[in-house]
Write an enzyme that holds these catalytic residues in place. Structure first.
Site, PDB file in Angstrom:
ATOM      1  N   ASN A   1       3.398  52.472  23.304  1.00 43.55           N
ATOM      2  CA  ASN A   1       3.281  53.238  24.545  1.00 43.55           C
ATOM      3  C   ASN A   1       3.165  52.225  25.678  1.00 43.55           C
ATOM      4  OD1 ASN A   1       2.116  54.514  26.880  1.00 43.55           O
ATOM      5  ND2 ASN A   1       1.522  56.245  25.615  1.00 43.55           N
TER       6      ASN A   1
ATOM      7  N   GLU B   1       6.197  56.892  26.948  1.00 44.77           N
ATOM      8  CA  GLU B   1       5.704  56.951  28.323  1.00 44.77           C
ATOM      9  C   GLU B   1       6.437  55.936  29.203  1.00 44.77           C
ATOM     10  OE1 GLU B   1       1.462  57.726  30.613  1.00 44.77           O
ATOM     11  OE2 GLU B   1       1.434  56.913  28.596  1.00 44.77           O
TER      12      GLU B   1
ATOM     13  N   ASP C   1       3.118  57.694  20.014  1.00 48.33           N
ATOM     14  CA  ASP C   1       1.797  58.107  20.492  1.00 48.33           C
ATOM     15  C   ASP C   1       1.716  59.622  20.330  1.00 48.33           C
ATOM     16  OD1 ASP C   1      -0.446  58.823  21.876  1.00 48.33           O
ATOM     17  OD2 ASP C   1       0.226  58.089  23.828  1.00 48.33           O
TER      18      ASP C   1
ATOM     19  N   ASP D   1      -2.342  50.350  28.480  1.00 45.79           N
ATOM     20  CA  ASP D   1      -3.641  50.713  27.915  1.00 45.79           C
ATOM     21  C   ASP D   1      -3.532  51.012  26.420  1.00 45.79           C
ATOM     22  OD1 ASP D   1      -2.072  52.893  28.589  1.00 45.79           O
ATOM     23  OD2 ASP D   1      -3.765  54.234  28.896  1.00 45.79           O
ATOM     24  N   HIS D   2      -2.361  50.788  25.842  1.00 36.55           N
ATOM     25  CA  HIS D   2      -2.135  50.936  24.400  1.00 36.55           C
ATOM     26  C   HIS D   2      -1.765  49.582  23.803  1.00 36.55           C
ATOM     27  CE1 HIS D   2      -1.717  55.475  24.053  1.00 36.55           C
ATOM     28  NE2 HIS D   2      -1.756  55.283  25.352  1.00 36.55           N
TER      29      HIS D   2
ATOM     30  N   CYS E   1     -22.966  54.229  36.151  1.00 35.61           N
ATOM     31  CA  CYS E   1     -23.249  52.832  35.833  1.00 35.61           C
ATOM     32  C   CYS E   1     -21.971  52.010  35.982  1.00 35.61           C
ATOM     33  CB  CYS E   1     -23.789  52.731  34.411  1.00 35.61           C
ATOM     34  SG  CYS E   1     -24.067  51.035  33.842  1.00 35.61           S
TER      35      CYS E   1
END
Length: 588
Positions: free
Chosen positions: A13, A43, A200, A328-329, A560
């Site tokens: 991905n 993607e 994915d 992010d994969h 946080c």
């Protein structure tokens, strides 16, 4: 047929194909980095009209795309898959990597799917009886599937839909998508086909595949469906990675983009390789002989493609000043053994080489560049000509005489033009207003006291040089117009004034920008000072805004600033949450 061929298949991905090509420098470098025979991207985030040669064509590869076709809000330019096959020849080849047939979509209804010599483009049995045609076309409108038939197996490159637990419309879409795929797989298996599914799928099968799975993890209907397809539950498919690594934990392929979760490997395994069907041996019906057992040698996650590399010392701090390059994969690969060659064939017509806009770009690139260079040269010549020559026509209405003066050089050279005397009689009736208008045009100042000085900086038209109507001279009447060299001084003076004005304007704009920047920095400092401190680390929080549609859309909150990670790790995000302007609330 030649035996013992090895094949490497990669699924990745890319989270935007443009970004990955830019990261690696070119499509060819990106593909070569995997050293694989078949590379499946998900993607891609490309619409069909955005496909260009630099994103779809690489030497030594054939590519097959499925792009988003929907115009639904939020779905335009989203998703998209592409399969790249490394081949020595696209024509008259017996390579397994080069498909004998290719299809865009999973319903068999997309217009540009090509049958070739294979059978994959037949619509799944019973689909139109169970689903409306519009529903089937909608499933394929988001560019989520490319199917390629490689003779010994059929490869599905998939990008599974994502559906939030409260989004009933997308849940139904996702159910329909996987139900259609299941019917396609069952139909192919009944015909004796072998199937490899990569991509994915947006499904983590077990608790082992998800960091700190919640109490409702097992209730997810897609997770239950996935497991029902596996051989362990009586299905036909093997989860290749989990079969090879049954006990490996923290083996994730995807991490949240904006929480720094990669720092603590706080992710999920949703990128998969599945396979089903018999082996290629002649005695394939023997017990223990299947495609997974006989032809899959290894499978693993290519962790070197992760954005957060081991050894990074940067602190996350809510993402400020941190830019992670990459998807992010992480890619997943498998290696196949003993895959024989197939009969001679050529690339299917779904190949990107046959897309008109790509084919056209390749053929006309030189001509486009030539035309662009020619246009620049013409424009340059026109600008040069306009600076060196101007046509100035001056009508002089003194006793009805009109003269035309052409090509008077700005450099101040003297110009003159002769005119027959009979022309003076035709213009004798011109009114005095024309004279005044012309004089006011050429004069720099209307002040009479300055007229003598102005005559040195403008065109000097001597009335004595204009022949009178009663003059019986044998010479042809001539009007002498003196283009004084001081004309250039006047123009330079005007240009200097314009430059000074532009300089003042730029200085003023720069001062405004600096003032705005200082004010924004002051506001940021005030906001920073008003940030609450998290309870776990006593550190300043970061502000976020709810972007999801709903009752809290646009509402500001504090969390946080540390990277997301396991609750057992004191260095990870402590889970502090507080709405802006409200009392502290526990994080949901």
């Amino acid at each position: 047929m030649k035996k013992n061929n090895k094949m490497k298949i990669v699924t990745y991905n890319v989270n935007g194909l443009r970004s990955r090509i830019s990261q690696f420098g070119s499509l060819h470098k990106l593909l070569n980095s995997f050293d694989a025979d078949i590379i499946c991207f998900q993607e891609t985030k490309l619409r069909r009209q955005e496909l260009t040669a630099d994103m779809a064509v690489a030497e030594g590869y054939e590519s097959f795309f499925s792009c988003t076709r929907t115009s639904d809000k939020g779905r335009t330019g989203y998703s998209g898959v592409a399969t790249f096959c490394r081949v020595k020849s696209a024509f008259s080849s017996n390579e397994v990597a080069l498909p004998i047939a290719a299809e865009e979509g999973c319903t068999g209804l997309v217009g540009n799917s090509q049958n070739g010599k294979g059978e994959v483009c037949e619509a799944a049995e019973g689909l139109e009886g169970e689903f409306a045609k519009d529903e089937l076309l909608k499933v394929d409108s988001e560019g989520r599937c490319v199917i390629t038939d490689h003779g010994h197996f059929v490869l599905f490159n998939l990008y599974g839909p994502r559906a939030e637990c409260d989004d009933t419309e997308r849940i139904q879409f996702k159910l329909t998508f996987f139900k259609i795929l299941q019917k396609r797989w069952e139909a192919l298996l009944r015909k004796g086909k072998r199937i490899i599914v990569v991509g994915d799928l947006n499904i983590a099968p077990t608790v082992m595949d998800r960091c700190e799975a919640g109490p409702d993890f097992e209730k997810n209907e897609f997770r239950r469906w996935f497991r029902s397809m596996l051989v362990e539950s009586g299905g036909s498919f093997s989860d290749v990675f989990r079969t090879k690594h049954p006990d490996r934990t923290e083996a994730y392929t995807c991490w949240p983009q904006n929480t720094g979760a990669e720092i603590f490997n706080y992710g999920t395994r949703i990128d998969h390789i599945l396979c089903a069907g018999s082996c290629l041996h002649q005695q394939h019906d023997l017990q223990g002989h299947d495609f997974m057992t006989c032809h899959v040698s290894e499978c693993d996650i290519l962790t070197q493609y992760r954005r957060w590399k081991p050894g990074n010392t940067l602190r996350w701090k809510g993402g400020r000043s941190i830019k992670l390059e990459g998807s992010d994969h992480a890619p997943v690969f498998t290696r196949l053994l003993e895959i024989p060659d197939i009969s001679e064939h050529s690339t299917p017509s779904l190949s990107a080489r046959y897309i008109p806009m790509i084919h056209g770009v390749q053929q006309t690139l030189v001509s486009v560049l030539t035309k662009r260079q020619l246009a620049v040269q013409i424009k340059s010549c026109e600008m040069s000509s306009s600076l060196s020559n101007e046509n100035i026509t001056i009508e002089i209405c003194n006793e009805g005489v009109k003269k035309s003066l052409d090509n008077c050089s700005i450099s101040g050279s003297e110009c003159s033009k002769s005119m027959p005397s009979h022309e003076t009689k035709k213009k004798a009736r011109k009114s005095q207003w024309s004279q005044l208008s012309l004089k006011s045009f050429f004069q720099r100042s209307p002040n009479p006291s300055n007229r003598a000085d102005d005559s040195n900086t403008d065109f000097l038209i001597s009335q004595a040089d204009v022949p009178q109507a009663g003059n019986h001279s044998n010479e042809t009447p001539v009007v002498d117009v003196q283009c004084s060299s001081s004309q250039q001084c006047a123009l330079n003076s005007s240009a200097s004034t314009q430059d000074q004005y532009e300089l003042n304007s730029c200085t003023f704009e720069k001062e405004k920008t600096n003032a705005a920047l200082l004010e924004w920095q002051r506001i940021q400092q005030v906001m920073q000072n008003s940030m609450p401190l998290c309870k776990g680390h006593n550190e300043q929080c970061v502000a976020r805004v709810v972007k999801k549609q709903g009752p809290n859309f646009g509402r500001r909150f504090y969390v946080c600033a540390r990277a997301e990670g396991p609750a057992s790790n004191p260095e990870a995000n402590c889970g502090y949450f507080k709405w802006a302007g409200s009392k502290s609330l526990p994080k949901r």
